[in-house]
Design a protein around this motif. Structure first.
Motif, PDB file in Angstrom:
ATOM      1  N   LEU A 107       0.827  -1.210   0.000  1.00 37.28           N
ATOM      2  CA  LEU A 107       0.000   0.000   0.000  1.00 37.28           C
ATOM      3  C   LEU A 107       0.864   1.264   0.000  1.00 37.28           C
ATOM      4  CD1 LEU A 107      -2.737  -1.129   2.534  1.00 37.28           C
ATOM      5  CD2 LEU A 107      -3.144  -0.493   0.141  1.00 37.28           C
TER       6      LEU A 107
ATOM      7  N   LYS B 286       3.567   1.263  -6.980  1.00 40.83           N
ATOM      8  CA  LYS B 286       2.400   0.399  -7.173  1.00 40.83           C
ATOM      9  C   LYS B 286       1.180   1.284  -7.394  1.00 40.83           C
ATOM     10  CE  LYS B 286       4.260  -3.664  -6.012  1.00 40.83           C
ATOM     11  NZ  LYS B 286       4.231  -4.855  -6.798  1.00 40.83           N
ATOM     12  N   ASN B 287       0.140   0.694  -7.916  1.00 38.46           N
ATOM     13  CA  ASN B 287      -1.072   1.457  -8.211  1.00 38.46           C
ATOM     14  C   ASN B 287      -2.073   1.406  -7.063  1.00 38.46           C
ATOM     15  OD1 ASN B 287      -0.285   2.337 -10.770  1.00 38.46           O
ATOM     16  ND2 ASN B 287      -0.846   0.367 -11.653  1.00 38.46           N
ATOM     17  N   LEU B 288      -1.559   1.508  -5.852  1.00 38.59           N
ATOM     18  CA  LEU B 288      -2.470   1.534  -4.720  1.00 38.59           C
ATOM     19  C   LEU B 288      -2.315   2.858  -3.982  1.00 38.59           C
ATOM     20  CD1 LEU B 288      -2.403  -2.182  -3.529  1.00 38.59           C
ATOM     21  CD2 LEU B 288      -4.301  -0.964  -4.574  1.00 38.59           C
ATOM     22  N   LEU B 289      -2.314   2.831  -2.704  1.00 42.87           N
ATOM     23  CA  LEU B 289      -2.443   4.028  -1.880  1.00 42.87           C
ATOM     24  C   LEU B 289      -1.418   5.130  -2.171  1.00 42.87           C
ATOM     25  CD1 LEU B 289      -3.951   5.334   0.441  1.00 42.87           C
ATOM     26  CD2 LEU B 289      -2.583   4.021   2.010  1.00 42.87           C
TER      27      LEU B 289
ATOM     28  N   GLN C 223     -10.229   0.252  -6.006  1.00 42.85           N
ATOM     29  CA  GLN C 223      -9.142  -0.715  -5.825  1.00 42.85           C
ATOM     30  C   GLN C 223      -8.443  -0.526  -4.481  1.00 42.85           C
ATOM     31  OE1 GLN C 223      -6.569  -0.432  -9.222  1.00 42.85           O
ATOM     32  NE2 GLN C 223      -8.201  -0.961 -10.656  1.00 42.85           N
ATOM     33  N   ILE C 224      -8.199   0.714  -4.128  1.00 44.43           N
ATOM     34  CA  ILE C 224      -7.518   1.000  -2.856  1.00 44.43           C
ATOM     35  C   ILE C 224      -8.385   0.588  -1.675  1.00 44.43           C
ATOM     36  CG2 ILE C 224      -6.651   2.865  -1.368  1.00 44.43           C
ATOM     37  CD1 ILE C 224      -5.895   4.309  -4.086  1.00 44.43           C
TER      38      ILE C 224
ATOM     39  N   ALA D 134      -8.554  -3.174  -1.282  1.00 42.75           N
ATOM     40  CA  ALA D 134      -7.336  -3.699  -0.668  1.00 42.75           C
ATOM     41  C   ALA D 134      -7.343  -3.454   0.843  1.00 42.75           C
ATOM     42  CB  ALA D 134      -6.104  -3.065  -1.307  1.00 42.75           C
TER      43      ALA D 134
END
Length: 152
Positions: free
Chosen positions: A91, A96-99, A123-124, A127
């Motif tokens: 995260l 990465k394509n998260l938080l 997505q976030i 997760a």
């Protein structure tokens, strides 16, 4: 006969001990759960503001970043907590394509389009929900889903 009985007892306790050790997972932690909920709510609110210029939300983004660093440090030092710690690292990975990756993109673009925000937010939040479920249940199904997300 007495020898066989003693050997059986030793084998029974040994197998119980080994089976318990092989299942080591950190126990439920109220603090971890609470902080994850707080970060999720703050994240959700902040993501919704990404249609506005990044610079107008520097303070909020910085404060969230500090909270993320704190939870990572906390999770890192809990015994048998490799999965939760690894998920927080994902995260917090700006590549990465998260938080944190979302905030990096917002910074680079200045502001983001609503359709991108909507997709990224789902997505976030998904997760983070998975992380919360794992903290609450510590079950195999949630663990496997987290591991899949971590390794992708």
């Amino acid at each position: 006969m007495k020898y066989i009985k003693q050997l059986s007892i030793i084998l029974l306790f040994s197998s119980l001990f080994l089976s318990c050790n092989s299942l080591k997972t950190a126990v439920y932690d109220q603090y971890s759960y609470q902080k994850t909920v707080e970060i999720k709510v703050e994240t959700s609110n902040l993501i919704d503001k990404a249609t506005l210029p990044y610079g107008k939300h520097l303070k909020e983004i910085g404060e969230l970043g500090i909270e993320i660093q704190k939870i990572i440090e906390y999770e890192k030092n809990k015994p048998n907590n490799e999965i939760t710690y690894a998920m927080w690292q994902v995260l917090a990975n700006k590549d990465k394509n998260l938080l944190v990756g979302f905030f990096k993109r917002w910074k680079e673009k200045g502001q983001l389009k609503p359709f991108f925000i909507k997709e990224a937010k789902s997505q976030i939040i998904e997760a983070m929900d998975l992380l919360l479920k794992y903290e609450a249940k510590k079950d195999k199904e949630t663990k496997d889903k987290l591991l899949q997300l971590i390794t992708n």
